[in-house]
Design an enzyme around this catalytic site. Structure first.
Site, short mmCIF file in Angstrom:
data_model
loop_
_atom_site.label_atom_id
_atom_site.label_comp_id
_atom_site.label_asym_id
_atom_site.label_seq_id
_atom_site.Cartn_x
_atom_site.Cartn_y
_atom_site.Cartn_z
CB SER A 52 62.15 61.05 15.38
OG SER A 52 61.73 59.71 15.47
CE LYS A 83 58.57 59.97 17.25
NZ LYS A 83 59.71 59.11 17.59
CB SER A 122 62.35 59.53 20.37
OG SER A 122 62.10 59.84 19.01
CE LYS A 127 61.86 63.38 19.06
NZ LYS A 127 63.01 62.45 18.82
#
EC number: 3.4.16.4
Length: 378
Positions: free
Chosen positions: A61, A64, A121, A223
């Site tokens: 992730s 992102k 997320s 993140k």
């Protein structure tokens, strides 16, 4: 019993450290049980610590970050608006993994989708944003890769906006740091969302997955990521006084391990280094005599921000001077390089940044040219 000479020699050798406050050497960075990491100073862009920072790894992730950056660029270009209503497709709704819980056929604003992707997320939110910006996930991935190339992310390739496993989706710790630095620098108004502790959509409140926000009061991003193949990943950022650091940890064995590794890197950087912006980009630092032009004095300044990252406690050793390439004779375009800003630490040169003209020096009239020609003779 030590001789007088021995005592004198000991004092002579120790005197510089005792009186001048000589700094002990900076210890090596912490050894961390991860696949790769990098720690970078935001102001200068200098790497303070790294391990396998250029090894190709799966981003999960962390992808992102690039998705958000790409959407922010579209917002900045006026191609989309935060208030745009995005029709949720079945593809977005069916996307697996972490979710914002959008519903097929409903309309959701770009702003809510961004917050759902950044804070919660949401894989579904990432797909919805990709389809709105580019029409399809595949076309959006092309945009991501174009931005990655422009940012110098030479070891990265993106195939989707959410980081779900794909053999052609890969990056490195250094590349993920590059896009994070760019996102923070270019879009501070949107970066503020990364420190939000939770977000509520469709009456469902989900917490921010970044553990640093609760463990370090100076942390404000960025993140987390996880897949079985990628392991536990975390991009962290914290700001203490005027110093910001960005850490990237990839391939940890557990959520706690990635948090501990990130904190260890950030604390190492803040403990042993200090960061200073010496001259902002475009700031006039001197006016120099110009010849044969419409101006007698030409303001000059750095073509990029002059920032130094140095061992803590050594600021008084810094100095700076300019080196001109030649006499300033018209014409000179605004932004043209006319020399260098040179930063020294003691006797060592640590940085050299282009010195540029901050105004245009146009050709002077006949009187100005003739006058300056005579003056230069003397």
């Amino acid at each position: 019993m030590k001789s007088a000479f021995t005592l004198f020699w000991f004092f002579l050798c120790a005197f510089p450290a005792l009186v001048l406050g000589a700094q002990p050497p900076i210890p090596g960075p912490p050894e961390l049980p991860v696949k790769g990491y990098v720690l970078i100073d935001f102001n200068s862009g200098k790497t303070l610590a790294e391990m396998n920072a250029d090894e190709r790894l799966e981003p999960a992730s962390l992808t992102k970050i690039m998705t958000a950056y790409t959407v922010f660029r579209e917002l900045a270009g006026g191609k989309i608006q935060l208030t745009d209503q995005v029709l949720i497709s079945e593809k977005s709704w069916r996307t697996g993994g972490s979710k914002m819980f959008v519903e097929v056929g409903k309309q959701v604003s770009v702003e809510d989708l961004l917050k759902g992707m950044i804070i919660q997320s949401g894989n579904d939110a990432a797909v919805a944003l990709a389809e709105h910006v580019a029409g399809s996930v595949e076309s959006f991935a092309d945009l991501m890769n174009a931005h990655a190339k422009r940012l110098g992310m030479t070891a990265s390739h993106f195939t989707n906006p959410n980081g779900l496993p794909d053999p052609d989706l890969y990056t490195t710790a250094r590349d993920m740091a590059r896009v994070t630095l760019a996102l923070i620098a270019e879009f501070p108004q949107y970066y503020a969302w990364y420190k939000s502790l939770d977000f509520t959509y469709n009456k469902i409140t989900q917490p921010n997955r970044n553990p640093l926000l609760k463990r370090d009061p100076t942390a404000d991003g960025v993140k987390t990521g996880y897949t079985k193949a990628a392991g536990y990943c975390l991009i962290g950022s914290a700001k203490r006084d005027d110093m910001r650091l960005v850490s990237v940890v990839m391939g940890s064995a557990s959520p706690n391990a990635r948090a501990e590794a990130s904190l260890a890197l950030l604390n190492y950087g803040f403990r042993f280094y200090e960061s200073h912006v010496l001259y902002p980009v475009g700031q006039p630092i001197e006016t120099l005599r110009a010849w044969g032009g419409n101006l007698e004095k030409l303001p000059v300044g750095p073509g990029s921000t002059v920032a130094a990252i140095i061992p803590r406690g050594t600021y008084d050793q810094l100095s700076a001077h300019i080196e001109k390439t030649s006499d300033f004779r018209a014409p000179i375009a605004s932004g043209a390089q006319v020399g260098d800003v040179v930063v020294m630490q003691g006797d060592d040169e640590i940085m050299r940044v282009p010195l540029v003209a901050l105004e245009e020096l146009a050709q002077g009239n006949l009187w100005q040219q003739a006058r300056d020609s005579v003056l230069q003779l003397f």
